[in-house]
Design a protein around this motif. Sequence first.
Motif, PDB file in Angstrom:
ATOM      1  N   CYS A   1       0.863  -1.186   0.000  1.00  0.00           N
ATOM      2  CA  CYS A   1       0.000   0.000   0.000  1.00  0.00           C
ATOM      3  C   CYS A   1       0.900   1.236   0.000  1.00  0.00           C
ATOM      4  O   CYS A   1       1.620   1.485   0.968  1.00  0.00           O
ATOM      5  CB  CYS A   1      -0.905  -0.021   1.225  1.00  0.00           C
TER       6      CYS A   1
ATOM      7  N   PHE B   1       0.102   3.809   2.816  1.00  0.00           N
ATOM      8  CA  PHE B   1       0.558   3.363   4.128  1.00  0.00           C
ATOM      9  C   PHE B   1       2.070   3.494   4.255  1.00  0.00           C
ATOM     10  O   PHE B   1       2.584   3.863   5.313  1.00  0.00           O
ATOM     11  CB  PHE B   1       0.115   1.912   4.376  1.00  0.00           C
TER      12      PHE B   1
ATOM     13  N   CYS C   1      -3.453   4.469   6.609  1.00  0.00           N
ATOM     14  CA  CYS C   1      -4.278   4.277   5.410  1.00  0.00           C
ATOM     15  C   CYS C   1      -5.733   4.478   5.801  1.00  0.00           C
ATOM     16  O   CYS C   1      -6.170   4.003   6.855  1.00  0.00           O
ATOM     17  CB  CYS C   1      -4.050   2.879   4.844  1.00  0.00           C
TER      18      CYS C   1
ATOM     19  N   CYS D   1      -8.161  -2.582   3.660  1.00  0.00           N
ATOM     20  CA  CYS D   1      -7.407  -2.209   2.465  1.00  0.00           C
ATOM     21  C   CYS D   1      -7.044  -3.470   1.686  1.00  0.00           C
ATOM     22  O   CYS D   1      -6.687  -4.492   2.263  1.00  0.00           O
ATOM     23  CB  CYS D   1      -6.139  -1.443   2.854  1.00  0.00           C
TER      24      CYS D   1
ATOM     25  N   SER E   1      -1.229  -4.561   0.941  1.00  0.00           N
ATOM     26  CA  SER E   1      -0.544  -5.017   2.145  1.00  0.00           C
ATOM     27  C   SER E   1       0.001  -3.849   2.950  1.00  0.00           C
ATOM     28  O   SER E   1       0.590  -2.920   2.402  1.00  0.00           O
ATOM     29  CB  SER E   1       0.606  -5.950   1.760  1.00  0.00           C
ATOM     30  N   HIS E   2      -0.187  -3.907   4.255  1.00  0.00           N
ATOM     31  CA  HIS E   2       0.339  -2.897   5.158  1.00  0.00           C
ATOM     32  C   HIS E   2       1.546  -3.426   5.927  1.00  0.00           C
ATOM     33  O   HIS E   2       1.944  -2.840   6.925  1.00  0.00           O
ATOM     34  CB  HIS E   2      -0.733  -2.440   6.149  1.00  0.00           C
TER      35      HIS E   2
END
Length: 175
Positions: free
Chosen positions: A57, A60, A66, A72, A75-76
């Motif tokens: 992301c 992020f 985010c 979302c 991927s964070h």
Amino acid sequence: MGKRYYCDYCDRSFQDNMHNRKKHLNGVQHHRSKKAWFDYFRDSSAILYDEQAKKACRKFLQKGICDFGPNCRFSHMSEEDMANLQRQVEDERQLREDAEDTFKPGRCIEEWLSRREKKQTALGVKGDRKHKEDSDDGLEEIDVPPQLLSIPDLPPSLRPPPPGGWRVKVNTEWG
């Protein structure tokens, strides 16, 4: 006031009727809460697989936050988080393999059952099994797999008999 419906996932209660319950169970808030609940219990290997399939992301990574949060589709996880998760998955896999090597209950019990069957057939060939049991008077060695004895609250049918055998009460009043 009437009956109230309490949703464990959402930690909410409301008047219980068909319309309100259906509206709540089909609502976005309920679906998100339910998904969050079940995601909490997911296997780390499944989480790793899903996170590897996602792209990072950008928002992020740039801002550290985010707007979509856990919903979302990107991927964070940072590279460090991914490496930690990978290590955790490897450790869990190694623990499972080590546990399987030291304790193979299926194989041990299968071996025990085959030895038991061989003993019973040998007894059947040597003579009448009933006479053999009567002559021993319960002095036969009890050979039970140790895996069964380590299980707490084992049913009585699977427990080995006590050293002197089972005590049988004879009721003389009946006959």
